[in-house]
Design an enzyme around this catalytic site. Structure first.
Site, PDB file in Angstrom:
ATOM      1  CE  LYS A  22      -1.580   1.754   3.980  1.00  0.00           C
ATOM      2  NZ  LYS A  22      -1.414   3.190   4.224  1.00  0.00           N
ATOM      3  CG  ASN A  23       2.676   2.620   3.579  1.00  0.00           C
ATOM      4  OD1 ASN A  23       1.487   2.913   3.509  1.00  0.00           O
ATOM      5  ND2 ASN A  23       3.306   2.414   4.720  1.00  0.00           N
ATOM      6  NE  ARG A  93       0.153  11.908   7.527  1.00  0.00           N
ATOM      7  CZ  ARG A  93       0.556  13.139   7.757  1.00  0.00           C
ATOM      8  NH1 ARG A  93      -0.238  13.986   8.349  1.00  0.00           N
ATOM      9  NH2 ARG A  93       1.757  13.522   7.417  1.00  0.00           N
ATOM     10  CB  CYS A 117      -4.196  10.687  11.434  1.00  0.00           C
ATOM     11  SG  CYS A 117      -2.557  10.022  11.607  1.00  0.00           S
ATOM     12  NE  ARG A 122       1.411  10.030  10.208  1.00  0.00           N
ATOM     13  CZ  ARG A 122       1.043   8.991   9.477  1.00  0.00           C
ATOM     14  NH1 ARG A 122      -0.170   8.518   9.583  1.00  0.00           N
ATOM     15  NH2 ARG A 122       1.874   8.428   8.635  1.00  0.00           N
ATOM     16  N   PRO A 123       3.166  16.265  11.320  1.00  0.00           N
ATOM     17  CG  PRO A 123       5.086  17.236  12.216  1.00  0.00           C
ATOM     18  CD  PRO A 123       4.111  16.117  12.422  1.00  0.00           C
ATOM     19  CB  VAL A 124       3.368  18.199   5.828  1.00  0.00           C
ATOM     20  CG1 VAL A 124       2.500  16.960   5.811  1.00  0.00           C
ATOM     21  CG2 VAL A 124       2.530  19.457   5.983  1.00  0.00           C
ATOM     22  CG  ASP A 306       3.388   1.183   9.458  1.00  0.00           C
ATOM     23  OD1 ASP A 306       3.085   2.046  10.301  1.00  0.00           O
ATOM     24  OD2 ASP A 306       3.501   1.436   8.244  1.00  0.00           O
ATOM     25  NE  ARG A 398      -6.826   4.598   5.697  1.00  0.00           N
ATOM     26  CZ  ARG A 398      -5.859   5.077   6.481  1.00  0.00           C
ATOM     27  NH1 ARG A 398      -6.060   5.238   7.746  1.00  0.00           N
ATOM     28  NH2 ARG A 398      -4.687   5.385   5.964  1.00  0.00           N
TER      29      ARG A 398
HETATM   30  C1  UD1 Z   1       5.061   6.453   6.338  1.00  0.00           C
HETATM   31  C2  UD1 Z   1       4.051   5.337   6.191  1.00  0.00           C
HETATM   32  C3  UD1 Z   1       3.545   4.887   7.550  1.00  0.00           C
HETATM   33  C4  UD1 Z   1       4.718   4.535   8.467  1.00  0.00           C
HETATM   34  C5  UD1 Z   1       5.741   5.674   8.499  1.00  0.00           C
HETATM   35  C6  UD1 Z   1       6.981   5.339   9.287  1.00  0.00           C
HETATM   36  C7  UD1 Z   1       2.987   5.854   4.082  1.00  0.00           C
HETATM   37  C8  UD1 Z   1       1.740   6.213   3.358  1.00  0.00           C
HETATM   38  N1  UD1 Z   1       2.929   5.811   5.384  1.00  0.00           N
HETATM   39  O1  UD1 Z   1       4.379   7.553   6.937  1.00  0.00           O
HETATM   40  O2  UD1 Z   1       2.695   3.751   7.369  1.00  0.00           O
HETATM   41  O3  UD1 Z   1       4.234   4.318   9.770  1.00  0.00           O
HETATM   42  O4  UD1 Z   1       6.140   6.028   7.165  1.00  0.00           O
HETATM   43  O5  UD1 Z   1       7.573   4.192   8.770  1.00  0.00           O
HETATM   44  O6  UD1 Z   1       4.001   5.561   3.468  1.00  0.00           O
HETATM   45  N2  UD1 Z   1       7.660  14.111  10.545  1.00  0.00           N
HETATM   46  C9  UD1 Z   1       7.841  15.452  10.814  1.00  0.00           C
HETATM   47  N3  UD1 Z   1       7.706  16.341   9.772  1.00  0.00           N
HETATM   48  C10 UD1 Z   1       7.412  15.947   8.506  1.00  0.00           C
HETATM   49  C11 UD1 Z   1       7.252  14.567   8.240  1.00  0.00           C
HETATM   50  C12 UD1 Z   1       7.383  13.672   9.285  1.00  0.00           C
HETATM   51  O7  UD1 Z   1       8.089  15.851  11.953  1.00  0.00           O
HETATM   52  O8  UD1 Z   1       7.310  16.797   7.618  1.00  0.00           O
HETATM   53  C13 UD1 Z   1       7.792  13.126  11.642  1.00  0.00           C
HETATM   54  C14 UD1 Z   1       6.515  12.325  11.880  1.00  0.00           C
HETATM   55  O9  UD1 Z   1       5.587  13.007  12.692  1.00  0.00           O
HETATM   56  C15 UD1 Z   1       7.058  11.078  12.535  1.00  0.00           C
HETATM   57  C16 UD1 Z   1       8.402  10.885  11.827  1.00  0.00           C
HETATM   58  O10 UD1 Z   1       8.719  12.137  11.244  1.00  0.00           O
HETATM   59  O11 UD1 Z   1       7.266  11.285  13.895  1.00  0.00           O
HETATM   60  C17 UD1 Z   1       8.421   9.824  10.762  1.00  0.00           C
HETATM   61  O12 UD1 Z   1       7.329  10.029   9.889  1.00  0.00           O
HETATM   62  P1  UD1 Z   1       7.399   9.663   8.331  1.00  0.00           P
HETATM   63  O13 UD1 Z   1       8.530   8.732   8.107  1.00  0.00           O
HETATM   64  O14 UD1 Z   1       7.352  10.915   7.552  1.00  0.00           O
HETATM   65  O15 UD1 Z   1       6.047   8.866   8.145  1.00  0.00           O
HETATM   66  P2  UD1 Z   1       5.033   8.981   6.918  1.00  0.00           P
HETATM   67  O16 UD1 Z   1       5.790   9.173   5.660  1.00  0.00           O
HETATM   68  O17 UD1 Z   1       3.959   9.961   7.254  1.00  0.00           O
END
Ligand code: UD1
Length: 422
Positions: A22-23, A93, A117, A122-124, A306, A398
């Site tokens: 999925k990811n 997301r 969520c 989960r910031p971007v 996960d 999902r």
């Molecule tokens: C992806 C996976 C999710 C998995 C995660 C970690 C998808 C669709 N989802 O989520 O299933 O649990 O990787 O393996 O691929 N962070 C920030 N700022 C940002 C982005 C992330 O602070 O801009 C933080 C997050 O809050 C978290 C950490 O970085 O604490 C890791 O998150 P990230 O690796 O980005 O996870 P996702 O890509 O959202």
């Protein structure tokens, strides 16, 4: 709302086909926006999240065709207004990943912020930092990211302050069409990142180093269509492996890539399982007792967050206490109180959970709270005495394709029921 009913206590024996990840699938779909040629994706999982993103892509002007044989054909011949509304992004997301490709191809985009969520804020910020470093001008207004790069994006050096899967992928998706060279440092190394790079390279991109800490991208002027097969889902693989250890028996995970789950194999062996890796499948068996093992979630190649909930369900059955530490997401223990309803003994303190086994789990009604948490309840239900009813299983749909079908083919007593009528 559908529910899943499990009558536990039966071992799992048989073969389970593993779907595409999925990811990975979600990021590969976003890549289709980068070219006016057709992208044919094979081994696509049939999941609610894939359908949601398909709807968003269709709205952006992409022809989305589901074909027989788990294939999806995406063709972004021309794009409509580069606008991703809140009602489509909030459902999932990963939709946010359309932002980079839209800026790269159209020079502008307006995409809803995804919001938090159940598992945390989960910031971007890292996604936006990467896009800004590539030259995008970004403004946040009323919950939307309004981005423009009228003269296109320009290659740059981007050092991520923390490892992020989504931000690494997003930066790659934008940098492939930037002018000149981009170097991404402190990248995530998950297999899904190498999968995305492989597909982008098949589309004509020039990416090297994906799967390592540093990724280098030589920008190209245009990409073309390609055929790509999605990597097998290592989280689905790991989930069924943990289920087999919890329930006992012997399962063969068909199509799994054993290389993607070394951290889990190591932990499952220490817990008393037999794990045999073959090319194209993995065999998992357990007949003796389950032993406690401490784990800590980490970016790949460490133990994946996960699989943390599923592993907690398993540890509740172990003959002793274990400690589970979550280091990736701040709020990822919502399954603990639900597992407790089934008889597990779990104390959560901050980002650590102490699981005191062995518990004789007993079936009870429980509620799914997020995608991976919900499948941990299914695993506990398989090992519990009596009937477990898991409600709110839209979370499961999902991310897990035909879960109850795959488990019942191995002897589990599991079925899906429609909404309870008064
Ligand atoms: C992806 C996976 C999710 C998995 C995660 C970690 C998808 C669709 N989802 O989520 O299933 O649990 O990787 O393996 O691929 N962070 C920030 N700022 C940002 C982005 C992330 O602070 O801009 C933080 C997050 O809050 C978290 C950490 O970085 O604490 C890791 O998150 P990230 O690796 O980005 O996870 P996702 O890509 O959202």
């Amino acid at each position: 709302m559908d529910r899943i009913v499990i009558r536990g206590g039966r071992p799992l024996n048989g073969a389970i086909p593993i779907s595409g990840a999925k990811n990975s699938a979600l990021k590969l779909m976003a890549a289709a926006l980068l070219t006016d040629g057709p992208l044919m994706l094979s081994r696509m999982p049939r999941l609610a999240d894939v359908r949601f993103l398909g709807q968003l892509l269709a709205r952006l002007g992409v022809e989305v065709e589901e074909l027989a044989g788990a294939r999806v054909r995406l063709h972004a011949r021309t794009l409509a207004e580069p606008f991703a509304p809140y009602d489509l992004v909030r459902k999932m997301r990963a939709s946010f990943n359309v932002l980079g490709p839209l800026i790269a191809r159209e020079g502008r985009a307006r995409v809803s912020l995804p919001g938090g969520c159940a598992i945390g804020a989960r910031p971007v910020n890292l996604h936006l930092m990467a896009l800004e470093t590539l030259g995008a001008e970004i403004e946040l207004s009323e919950g939307y990211v309004i981005a423009s790069a009228p003269r296109g994006l320009t290659g740059a050096r981007i050092v991520f302050p923390m490892v992020s899967v989504g931000a690494t992928e997003h930066a790659m998706l934008a940098a492939v069409l930037a002018k000149g060279e981009t170097v991404l440092e402190h990248c995530a190394r998950e297999p899904e990142i190498a999968d995305l790079a492989g597909c982008l390279n098949a589309m004509g991109a020039k990416i090297s180093g994906a799967g390592t800490d540093t990724i280098t991208i030589q920008g190209v002027e245009r990409l073309h269509g390609a055929d790509w097969t999605v990597t097998p889902d290592r989280i689905e693989t790991g989930t069924f492996a943990i289920a087999a250890v919890a329930a006992g028996g012997r399962v063969r995970l068909e199509g799994a890539d054993p290389e993607h789950n070394h951290a889990l194999w190591d932990v499952l062996r220490r817990a008393g399982a037999e794990v045999t890796a073959h090319e194209g499948h993995v065999e998992i068996a357990r007949s003796g007792p389950i032993h406690p093992v401490d784990i800590q979630t980490e970016p790949f190649p460490g133990f994946p967050t996960d699989l943390q909930a599923q592993f907690m369900a398993l540890m509740s059955l172990a003959d002793g206490a274990s400690v589970i530490r979550e280091t990736i997401f701040e709020n990822r223990f919502m399954h603990a109180p639900e597992l407790t309803r089934l008889g597990a003994r779990i104390d959560v303190r901050g980002n650590e959970a102490v699981v005191r086994g062995p518990a004789q789990l007993k079936g009870a009604p429980v509620m799914a709270t997020d995608l991976r948490a919900s499948v941990s309840l299914v695993i506990a239900g398989l090992a519990a005495e009596g009937e477990t009813v898991v409600s709110r299983i839209y979370h499961l749909d999902r991310g897990f394709e035909r879960l109850e079908e795959k488990l019942s083919a191995c002897g589990a007593d599991i079925e899906r029921l429609g909404e309870e009528t008064a």
